[in-house]
Design a protein around this motif. Structure first.
Motif, PDB file in Angstrom:
ATOM      1  N   ILE A 176      50.069  24.669 -51.697  1.00 43.40           N
ATOM      2  CA  ILE A 176      49.770  23.374 -52.334  1.00 43.40           C
ATOM      3  C   ILE A 176      49.010  23.713 -53.612  1.00 43.40           C
ATOM      4  N   VAL A 177      49.643  23.465 -54.738  1.00 44.82           N
ATOM      5  CA  VAL A 177      49.031  23.843 -56.015  1.00 44.82           C
ATOM      6  C   VAL A 177      48.882  22.612 -56.907  1.00 44.82           C
ATOM      7  N   ALA A 178      47.658  22.421 -57.390  1.00 42.62           N
ATOM      8  CA  ALA A 178      47.351  21.336 -58.343  1.00 42.62           C
ATOM      9  C   ALA A 178      47.724  19.970 -57.776  1.00 42.62           C
ATOM     10  N   ALA A 179      47.592  19.810 -56.499  1.00 41.93           N
ATOM     11  CA  ALA A 179      48.084  18.561 -55.904  1.00 41.93           C
ATOM     12  C   ALA A 179      47.099  17.902 -54.937  1.00 41.93           C
TER      13      ALA A 179
ATOM     14  N   GLU B 201      59.485  12.691 -49.831  1.00 39.84           N
ATOM     15  CA  GLU B 201      58.778  11.997 -48.742  1.00 39.84           C
ATOM     16  C   GLU B 201      57.293  11.922 -49.074  1.00 39.84           C
ATOM     17  N   ASP B 202      56.649  10.909 -48.485  1.00 37.32           N
ATOM     18  CA  ASP B 202      55.190  10.799 -48.529  1.00 37.32           C
ATOM     19  C   ASP B 202      54.646  11.487 -47.284  1.00 37.32           C
ATOM     20  N   LEU B 203      53.878  12.522 -47.489  1.00 35.41           N
ATOM     21  CA  LEU B 203      53.403  13.307 -46.333  1.00 35.41           C
ATOM     22  C   LEU B 203      52.409  12.563 -45.456  1.00 35.41           C
ATOM     23  N   THR B 204      51.906  11.427 -45.928  1.00 35.08           N
ATOM     24  CA  THR B 204      51.015  10.663 -45.047  1.00 35.08           C
ATOM     25  C   THR B 204      51.844   9.820 -44.065  1.00 35.08           C
TER      26      THR B 204
ATOM     27  N   ASP C 128      44.085  10.959 -56.180  1.00 38.70           N
ATOM     28  CA  ASP C 128      45.190  10.034 -55.854  1.00 38.70           C
ATOM     29  C   ASP C 128      46.506  10.761 -55.618  1.00 38.70           C
ATOM     30  N   ASP C 129      46.486  12.083 -55.517  1.00 40.11           N
ATOM     31  CA  ASP C 129      47.700  12.815 -55.149  1.00 40.11           C
ATOM     32  C   ASP C 129      47.664  12.994 -53.629  1.00 40.11           C
ATOM     33  N   ILE C 130      47.528  14.230 -53.194  1.00 38.56           N
ATOM     34  CA  ILE C 130      47.638  14.498 -51.763  1.00 38.56           C
ATOM     35  C   ILE C 130      46.280  14.353 -51.065  1.00 38.56           C
TER      36      ILE C 130
ATOM     37  N   ILE D  48      56.456  11.701 -66.719  1.00 38.76           N
ATOM     38  CA  ILE D  48      56.374  13.036 -67.340  1.00 38.76           C
ATOM     39  C   ILE D  48      57.572  13.892 -66.932  1.00 38.76           C
ATOM     40  N   TYR D  49      57.882  13.920 -65.628  1.00 43.49           N
ATOM     41  CA  TYR D  49      59.005  14.761 -65.161  1.00 43.49           C
ATOM     42  C   TYR D  49      60.343  14.307 -65.745  1.00 43.49           C
ATOM     43  N   ALA D  50      60.430  13.006 -66.084  1.00 43.97           N
ATOM     44  CA  ALA D  50      61.715  12.486 -66.568  1.00 43.97           C
ATOM     45  C   ALA D  50      62.076  13.043 -67.943  1.00 43.97           C
TER      46      ALA D  50
ATOM     47  N   LEU E 216      58.260  18.329 -70.734  1.00 41.30           N
ATOM     48  CA  LEU E 216      57.003  17.664 -71.127  1.00 41.30           C
ATOM     49  C   LEU E 216      55.839  18.117 -70.241  1.00 41.30           C
ATOM     50  N   TYR E 217      56.070  18.230 -68.944  1.00 46.70           N
ATOM     51  CA  TYR E 217      55.006  18.672 -68.011  1.00 46.70           C
ATOM     52  C   TYR E 217      54.482  20.055 -68.413  1.00 46.70           C
ATOM     53  N   GLU E 218      55.410  20.984 -68.680  1.00 48.94           N
ATOM     54  CA  GLU E 218      55.031  22.350 -69.068  1.00 48.94           C
ATOM     55  C   GLU E 218      54.253  22.322 -70.384  1.00 48.94           C
TER      56      GLU E 218
ATOM     57  N   ASP F 290      50.831  10.114 -64.365  1.00 46.55           N
ATOM     58  CA  ASP F 290      52.078   9.328 -64.263  1.00 46.55           C
ATOM     59  C   ASP F 290      53.239  10.320 -64.199  1.00 46.55           C
ATOM     60  N   TYR F 291      53.299  11.059 -63.088  1.00 44.27           N
ATOM     61  CA  TYR F 291      54.258  12.167 -63.004  1.00 44.27           C
ATOM     62  C   TYR F 291      55.700  11.706 -63.141  1.00 44.27           C
ATOM     63  N   HIS F 292      56.006  10.517 -62.619  1.00 43.10           N
ATOM     64  CA  HIS F 292      57.413  10.075 -62.681  1.00 43.10           C
ATOM     65  C   HIS F 292      57.883   9.985 -64.131  1.00 43.10           C
TER      66      HIS F 292
ATOM     67  N   PHE G  96      50.539  20.475 -69.813  1.00 43.80           N
ATOM     68  CA  PHE G  96      49.519  21.122 -68.974  1.00 43.80           C
ATOM     69  C   PHE G  96      49.473  22.641 -69.116  1.00 43.80           C
ATOM     70  N   TYR G  97      50.599  23.265 -69.354  1.00 46.70           N
ATOM     71  CA  TYR G  97      50.616  24.737 -69.397  1.00 46.70           C
ATOM     72  C   TYR G  97      50.391  25.239 -70.822  1.00 46.70           C
ATOM     73  N   ASP G  98      51.142  24.693 -71.802  1.00 42.88           N
ATOM     74  CA  ASP G  98      50.966  25.159 -73.192  1.00 42.88           C
ATOM     75  C   ASP G  98      49.648  24.621 -73.758  1.00 42.88           C
TER      76      ASP G  98
ATOM     77  N   VAL H 239      54.208  22.159 -50.995  1.00 45.30           N
ATOM     78  CA  VAL H 239      53.822  20.747 -50.855  1.00 45.30           C
ATOM     79  C   VAL H 239      53.365  20.195 -52.218  1.00 45.30           C
ATOM     80  N   GLY H 240      53.870  19.019 -52.582  1.00 44.02           N
ATOM     81  CA  GLY H 240      53.600  18.483 -53.922  1.00 44.02           C
ATOM     82  C   GLY H 240      54.298  19.378 -54.923  1.00 44.02           C
ATOM     83  N   ALA H 241      55.566  19.644 -54.665  1.00 41.91           N
ATOM     84  CA  ALA H 241      56.306  20.707 -55.374  1.00 41.91           C
ATOM     85  C   ALA H 241      56.594  20.377 -56.835  1.00 41.91           C
TER      86      ALA H 241
ATOM     87  N   ILE I  95      58.586  19.690 -51.041  1.00 41.94           N
ATOM     88  CA  ILE I  95      58.398  18.289 -50.636  1.00 41.94           C
ATOM     89  C   ILE I  95      57.525  17.610 -51.680  1.00 41.94           C
ATOM     90  N   ASP I  96      57.946  16.420 -52.078  1.00 40.18           N
ATOM     91  CA  ASP I  96      57.177  15.645 -53.063  1.00 40.18           C
ATOM     92  C   ASP I  96      57.468  14.176 -52.820  1.00 40.18           C
ATOM     93  N   ILE I  97      56.499  13.350 -53.191  1.00 43.19           N
ATOM     94  CA  ILE I  97      56.622  11.925 -52.900  1.00 43.19           C
ATOM     95  C   ILE I  97      57.570  11.216 -53.871  1.00 43.19           C
ATOM     96  N   ILE I  98      57.806  11.798 -55.055  1.00 42.16           N
ATOM     97  CA  ILE I  98      58.600  11.042 -56.031  1.00 42.16           C
ATOM     98  C   ILE I  98      59.962  11.679 -56.325  1.00 42.16           C
TER      99      ILE I  98
END
Ligand SMILES: C[S@@+](CC[C@H](N)C(=O)[O-])C[C@H]1O[C@@H](n2cnc3c(N)ncnc32)[C@H](O)[C@@H]1O
Length: 257
Positions: free
Chosen positions: A159-162, A136-139, A166-168, A44-46, A50-52, A40-42, A55-57, A90-92, A112-115
């Motif tokens: 393109i990393v981790a994307a 944008e949605d790359l599809t 259900d992502d790219i 998490i990024y908000a 939190l993302y870092e 649910d990236y939208h 997934f990273y820590d 891509v999927g930045a 470029i990212d869809i959200i």
């Protein structure tokens, strides 16, 4: 409940999830408790950082570093210079890859990212990393945006981790690939099982077709641990860096539609 020096607190359900992307986090932020799924990236990024943190820590993701270092080494070994690269990331997301690309000295990074929340988080947390960031949605990329990106003459794609989950999907990968000039550099990671003969996502077939028809000349392919799953299982990926020789054909593109 895990205490952090962040303005949020995170705990995980008693039964830790073993399904990548389906992991649930119970997040307390500004007095509100929310159950957030890993993809649910939208949401998490908000929440800044939190993302870092997740997934990273916590789950030891190292992929932006691995892919960008490998790109740097491979480009340099070929006698080229990273300062000549205009990269389409891509999927930045919130800009973790863009930041590493800047560290390895590329000329320009486009995202470029869809959200919308991804672009907002990149601007909030890493301002100035991307020259342009397309939501944008790359599809289903409008021709005008495709043209705008091509006007930058990108000669590298990351393109990393994307990919997958259900992502790219393969079509989005293929559309982005065709916006990169030939010759150009392609650097991405992909879950090891999506490269096996049992793969049903379409990625294994796409990568096989590209390499067999010499559209992509793979220079390096290394298996490594991308991150841990919530239950502690290592999630292994391939890091792939190669040179794009030519565009995917219309026939290859139409096989995804
Ligand atoms: C796990 S995040 C990776 C973010 C970043 N590359 C990193 O390594 O931190 C995957 C990203 O792919 C984006 N994404 C998913 N489907 C997409 C599509 N069809 N077109 C563009 N971006 C997409 C998601 O919104 C999400 O930000």
């Amino acid at each position: 409940m895990v205490k952090t020096d962040q303005p949020f607190k995170v705990s995980v359900p008693k039964d830790k999830c073993s399904q990548q992307g389906e992991e649930i986090f119970i997040v307390n932020y500004k007095g509100e408790e929310r159950h957030i799924r890993a993809h649910d990236y939208h949401e998490i990024y908000a929440i800044p950082n939190l993302y870092e943190y997740l997934f990273y820590d916590n789950y030891k993701c190292c992929s932006p570093d691995v892919i960008c270092s490998l790109l740097d080494k491979t480009v340099t070994k070929s006698g080229s210079d990273t300062s000549d690269l205009t990269v389409l990331d891509v999927g930045a997301g919130n800009g973790m890859v863009g930041e590493k690309l800047n560290e390895i000295g590329v000329n320009t990074v486009l995202g470029i990212d869809i959200i919308q929340e991804a672009a907002e988080a990149a601007e909030r947390d890493r301002p100035g990393i991307y020259e342009d960031y397309y939501i944008e949605d790359l599809t289903q990329l409008p021709q005008s945006v495709c043209q705008e990106i091509e006007n930058h003459n990108p000669n590298c794609m990351t393109i990393v981790a994307a990919l997958g989950f259900d992502d790219i999907p393969p079509l989005a990968f293929a559309n982005a690939f065709n916006m990169i000039s030939s010759p150009g550099w392609i650097a991405f990671n992909i879950k090891d099982e999506f490269c096996s003969s049992k793969d049903c996502t379409g990625f294994s077939k796409l990568i096989d077709n590209m390499t067999k028809s010499s559209i992509l000349d793979v220079k390096v392919k290394e298996r490594y641990q991308h991150r841990l799953c919530q239950d502690g299982t290592p999630l292994n990926y391939f890091a792939i860096v190669g040179q794009k020789k030519e565009d995917l054909t219309e026939k290859m593109l139409s096989s995804f539609s």
